[in-house]
Design a protein around this motif. Structure first.
Motif, PDB file in Angstrom:
ATOM      1  N   LYS A  44      -7.941 -12.764 -20.404  1.00  0.00           N
ATOM      2  CA  LYS A  44      -7.459 -12.549 -19.024  1.00  0.00           C
ATOM      3  C   LYS A  44      -7.220 -11.063 -18.829  1.00  0.00           C
ATOM      4  N   THR A  46      -6.626  -9.606 -15.593  1.00  0.00           N
ATOM      5  CA  THR A  46      -5.795  -9.290 -14.427  1.00  0.00           C
ATOM      6  C   THR A  46      -5.104 -10.547 -13.904  1.00  0.00           C
ATOM      7  N   ASP A  47      -3.996 -10.326 -13.244  1.00  0.00           N
ATOM      8  CA  ASP A  47      -3.297 -11.419 -12.553  1.00  0.00           C
ATOM      9  C   ASP A  47      -3.439 -11.265 -11.049  1.00  0.00           C
ATOM     10  N   SER A  60      -1.807 -16.604 -10.429  1.00  0.00           N
ATOM     11  CA  SER A  60      -2.263 -15.286  -9.980  1.00  0.00           C
ATOM     12  C   SER A  60      -2.002 -15.111  -8.487  1.00  0.00           C
ATOM     13  N   HIS A  66      -2.842  -5.611 -13.164  1.00  0.00           N
ATOM     14  CA  HIS A  66      -4.040  -5.534 -14.011  1.00  0.00           C
ATOM     15  C   HIS A  66      -3.617  -5.294 -15.461  1.00  0.00           C
ATOM     16  N   GLY A  87      -9.469 -13.990 -14.847  1.00  0.00           N
ATOM     17  CA  GLY A  87      -8.218 -13.466 -14.289  1.00  0.00           C
ATOM     18  C   GLY A  87      -7.329 -14.603 -13.860  1.00  0.00           C
ATOM     19  N   PRO A  90     -11.300 -11.119 -11.823  1.00  0.00           N
ATOM     20  CA  PRO A  90     -11.675 -10.020 -12.719  1.00  0.00           C
ATOM     21  C   PRO A  90     -12.435  -8.910 -12.001  1.00  0.00           C
ATOM     22  N   HIS A  93     -10.497  -5.717 -11.035  1.00  0.00           N
ATOM     23  CA  HIS A  93      -9.998  -4.723 -12.005  1.00  0.00           C
ATOM     24  C   HIS A  93     -10.795  -3.423 -11.868  1.00  0.00           C
TER      25      HIS A  93
END
Ligand code: SF4
Length: 291
Positions: A44, A46-47, A60, A66, A87, A90, A93
């Motif tokens: 993972k 990024t959130d 998320s 990130h 993510g 993603p 990012h």
């Protein structure tokens, strides 16, 4: 014609062969596969995500942060390791492309999982990543039938539709279109805990009772470990058939890493998590079932 081999390596007591169409073959002369490092990592990065899906097990959101793509352990990944990057979204990012280039240079085989709406919004970016061989596999999550997504998936042999058990119900609209699908188990985790309902449960029951009739309606039907158990796939296949497709339990040769929370675990639903280390071998040895 046979698909080109893009990865070949020894891991513990077995050999891994990875082909350009996404086929992975593991061979050993012993009774059991014993890994020294993970063959595949669910990463993972990024959130951040603007979709606000009600069942998002990662919770998320647009407030999500990130992850740091320069963590030291990333430099210790072995050539041939599969990195399933997700993510959050993603694609949001800012360092995704630089990271993919670094991983490619190391011989790490990256795939990306994106939501269908993000795919449509950013399809030129994704097509460029595929063309430059920065990603080999593309997972596309959809909750409902989407013609534009299907058109895209039909264009790329390594595109796989990711469908959540109990959430996606439009299976008959996907039949006989040369598609590859991956059924993911329903995660009662994160927002998925609250979203679970009688409707989800009934959808899961329907899929369990009908999944065997889907097998020949797709190019490939695959499952994550949670879906294998929720849909009782073991009961539908002979022991030999099941053993030939089963890639092992979470933590046998796979792991989950969260670069946002700086933690790792056997899988994304594991409660037991550890802080990131500096070396993938050391990290894997903590969660490896066969240590
Ligand atoms: S399920 Fe995927 S697309 Fe939906 S909010 Fe979560 S990360 Fe975003």
């Amino acid at each position: 014609m046979q698909n080109p081999l893009i990865g070949y390596y020894q891991n513990g007591n077995y050999v891994v062969k990875f082909y350009s169409n996404g086929t992975k073959i593991k061979q050993t002369n012993e009774d059991k596969f014993i890994a020294k490092f993970p063959d595949s990592i669910d990463l993972k990065i990024t959130d951040y995500c603007d979709k606000n899906c009600p069942m998002c097990h990662e919770k998320s959101s647009i407030l999500g942060l990130h992850g740091d793509l320069n963590e030291e352990f990333l430099k210790t990944l072995k050539r041939g390791t599969e990195l399933a990057i997700g993510g959050g979204n993603p694609l949001s990012h800012p360092n995704l492309e630089k990271f993919l280039k670094e991983m490619k240079a190391r011989g790490v085989i990256c795939s990306l999982t994106v939501n269908g709406d993000h795919l449509i919004a950013d399809n030129e970016h994704i097509e460029a990543l595929i063309k430059d061989k920065l990603i080999y596999g593309l997972g596309i999550s959809i909750q409902k039938y989407n013609q534009k997504v299907i058109d895209f998936a039909q264009k790329y042999q390594n595109a796989v539709l990711h469908l959540i058990n109990g959430v996606f119900t439009d299976f008959n609209k996907l039949f006989d279109k040369n598609l590859k699908i991956l059924i993911l188990g329903y995660k009662k985790f994160g927002k998925g805990e609250q979203f679970f309902s009688n409707e989800v449960e009934n959808n899961m029951l329907y899929l369990k009772n009908n999944i065997s009739t889907f097998f020949n309606r797709f190019n490939v039907v695959s499952f994550d470990n949670l879906a294998l158990s929720q849909l009782h796939i073991k009961n539908l296949l002979s022991k030999e058939e099941y053993e030939s497709i089963f890639m092992g339990d979470d933590g046998d040769s796979s792991m989950y890493i969260d670069l946002v929370k700086k933690q790792f675990a056997k899988s994304s639903t594991s409660v037991e998590r550890y802080p990131l280390g500096k070396d993938i071998f050391e990290m894997f040895s903590k969660i490896n079932n066969n240590k």
